[in-house]
Enzyme design. Structure first.
Site, mmCIF file in Angstrom:
data_model
loop_
_atom_site.group_PDB
_atom_site.id
_atom_site.type_symbol
_atom_site.label_atom_id
_atom_site.label_comp_id
_atom_site.label_asym_id
_atom_site.label_seq_id
_atom_site.Cartn_x
_atom_site.Cartn_y
_atom_site.Cartn_z
ATOM 1 N N GLY A 12 -3.429 0.956 -4.878
ATOM 2 C CA GLY A 12 -3.585 -0.474 -4.615
ATOM 3 C C GLY A 12 -2.701 -1.402 -5.430
ATOM 4 O O GLY A 12 -3.008 -2.591 -5.542
ATOM 5 N N SER A 13 -1.587 -0.901 -5.963
ATOM 6 C CA SER A 13 -0.725 -1.823 -6.715
ATOM 7 C C SER A 13 -0.169 -2.915 -5.791
ATOM 8 O O SER A 13 -0.037 -4.072 -6.193
ATOM 9 C CB SER A 13 0.408 -1.081 -7.436
ATOM 10 O OG SER A 13 1.292 -0.503 -6.525
ATOM 11 N N ASN A 14 0.126 -2.570 -4.559
ATOM 12 C CA ASN A 14 0.603 -3.600 -3.628
ATOM 13 C C ASN A 14 -0.481 -4.631 -3.317
ATOM 14 O O ASN A 14 -0.198 -5.830 -3.239
ATOM 15 C CB ASN A 14 1.128 -2.955 -2.339
ATOM 16 C CG ASN A 14 2.547 -2.430 -2.500
ATOM 17 O OD1 ASN A 14 3.500 -3.188 -2.494
ATOM 18 N ND2 ASN A 14 2.669 -1.119 -2.691
ATOM 19 N N LEU A 87 -2.867 6.381 11.161
ATOM 20 C CA LEU A 87 -2.320 5.700 12.336
ATOM 21 C C LEU A 87 -3.331 4.657 12.819
ATOM 22 O O LEU A 87 -4.536 4.939 12.877
ATOM 23 C CB LEU A 87 -2.097 6.762 13.413
ATOM 24 C CG LEU A 87 -0.937 6.645 14.376
ATOM 25 C CD1 LEU A 87 0.381 6.419 13.668
ATOM 26 C CD2 LEU A 87 -0.861 7.902 15.236
ATOM 27 N N ASN A 102 3.630 -2.948 8.019
ATOM 28 C CA ASN A 102 3.452 -1.835 7.079
ATOM 29 C C ASN A 102 4.611 -1.829 6.091
ATOM 30 O O ASN A 102 5.715 -2.254 6.419
ATOM 31 C CB ASN A 102 3.456 -0.511 7.864
ATOM 32 C CG ASN A 102 3.328 0.703 6.964
ATOM 33 O OD1 ASN A 102 2.463 0.750 6.079
ATOM 34 N ND2 ASN A 102 4.188 1.694 7.163
ATOM 35 N N HIS A 104 6.882 0.843 3.876
ATOM 36 C CA HIS A 104 7.195 2.266 3.755
ATOM 37 C C HIS A 104 8.171 2.452 2.592
ATOM 38 O O HIS A 104 9.142 1.692 2.473
ATOM 39 C CB HIS A 104 7.806 2.785 5.058
ATOM 40 C CG HIS A 104 7.980 4.270 5.044
ATOM 41 N ND1 HIS A 104 6.928 5.135 5.252
ATOM 42 C CD2 HIS A 104 9.066 5.039 4.802
ATOM 43 C CE1 HIS A 104 7.372 6.383 5.143
ATOM 44 N NE2 HIS A 104 8.667 6.355 4.865
HETATM 45 C C1 GAR Z 1 3.558 2.442 -1.698
HETATM 46 O O1 GAR Z 1 4.724 2.904 -2.343
HETATM 47 C C2 GAR Z 1 3.812 2.337 -0.207
HETATM 48 O O2 GAR Z 1 5.135 2.027 0.114
HETATM 49 C C3 GAR Z 1 3.462 3.732 0.247
HETATM 50 O O3 GAR Z 1 2.349 4.105 -0.517
HETATM 51 C C4 GAR Z 1 2.446 3.484 -1.798
HETATM 52 C C5 GAR Z 1 1.099 2.859 -2.120
HETATM 53 O O4 GAR Z 1 1.082 2.393 -3.439
HETATM 54 N N1 GAR Z 1 3.175 3.757 1.651
HETATM 55 C C6 GAR Z 1 3.433 4.813 2.417
HETATM 56 O O5 GAR Z 1 3.905 5.845 1.992
HETATM 57 C C7 GAR Z 1 3.090 4.619 3.883
HETATM 58 N N2 GAR Z 1 3.677 5.662 4.680
HETATM 59 P P1 GAR Z 1 -0.093 1.436 -3.904
HETATM 60 O O6 GAR Z 1 -1.410 2.035 -3.419
HETATM 61 O O7 GAR Z 1 0.000 1.415 -5.397
HETATM 62 O O8 GAR Z 1 0.143 0.075 -3.288
#
Ligand code: GAR
Length: 189
Positions: A12-14, A87, A102, A104
């Site tokens: 969940g950093s994003n 999905l 999304n 990626h």
């Molecule tokens: C992020 O790097 C995002 O780009 C990736 O998962 C990570 C989640 O980090 N998403 C994918 O790979 C989608 N196919 P977070 O939970 O710390 O935000």
């Protein structure tokens, strides 16, 4: 008031970065976090950030209308998949045209598709000795990582990089760009 709904599966950093970016913006409400993993750290972050959350499982997502109806009730301006790995059902995609995006952690169309997420992506980038990687923000359709691309940013990869160090570079790009791209989609598109 613009409403954002977030979907996340893990750390969940994003989610945190998006929430902090908009925390002083009175025109934006982070209305709900949808999470498919009851043990995900993102749920603790959401609580601290005062974002209401809903945990759902596969049946609720794919076989019932529970998530779909909750989304209709909220009526978000943007649905943001921020580290979400399933999905999205076609019914939800069709109900929110051009409103689901999304992020990626690679330069699509490279390193996309089923099973290509998080660390798997960075390991493949290092194994293939890429000299460049980056992030892609794209609209979501019924195929993994195939929707129209909205934004990409790149970073150099060297021989010294490991999957962990690539992940750090990617997270920095995500932090720098993802909230701004969301802001732009909410107010300028
Ligand atoms: C992020 O790097 C995002 O780009 C990736 O998962 C990570 C989640 O980090 N998403 C994918 O790979 C989608 N196919 P977070 O939970 O710390 O935000």
């Amino acid at each position: 008031m613009k409403k954002i709904v977030l979907f996340a599966s893990g750390n969940g950093s994003n989610v945190q970065q998006i929430s902090e970016y908009f925390s002083t913006n009175t025109l934006v409400d982070i209305s709900m976090l949808f999470c498919n993993n009851p043990n995900a750290y993102v749920l603790q972050r959401a609580e601290k950030l005062h974002i209401p959350s809903i945990v759902f499982n596969k049946n609720m997502f794919y076989l019932s209308n529970i998530v779909y109806e909750k989304l209709l009730e909220i009526n978000p301006d943007l649905i943001v998949l921020a580290g979400f790995l399933w999905l999205v059902p076609e019914g939800i995609i069709n109900a929110f045209p051009k409103k689901i995006i999304n992020i990626h952690p690679a330069l699509l169309p490279k390193y996309g598709g089923k099973g290509m997420y998080g660390h798997h992506v960075h390991e493949a980038v290092v194994a293939n000795k890429e000299s460049i990687s980056g992030i892609t923000i794209h609209y979501v359709n019924q195929h993994y990582d195939k929707g129209d691309i909205i934004f990409q940013a790149k970073c150099p990869i060297t021989d010294l990089d490991t999957a962990d160090s690539v992940a750090e570079k990617i997270h920095l790009l995500e932090k720098e760009h993802f909230p701004k791209v969301i802001d732009n989609l909410l107010f300028n598109v």
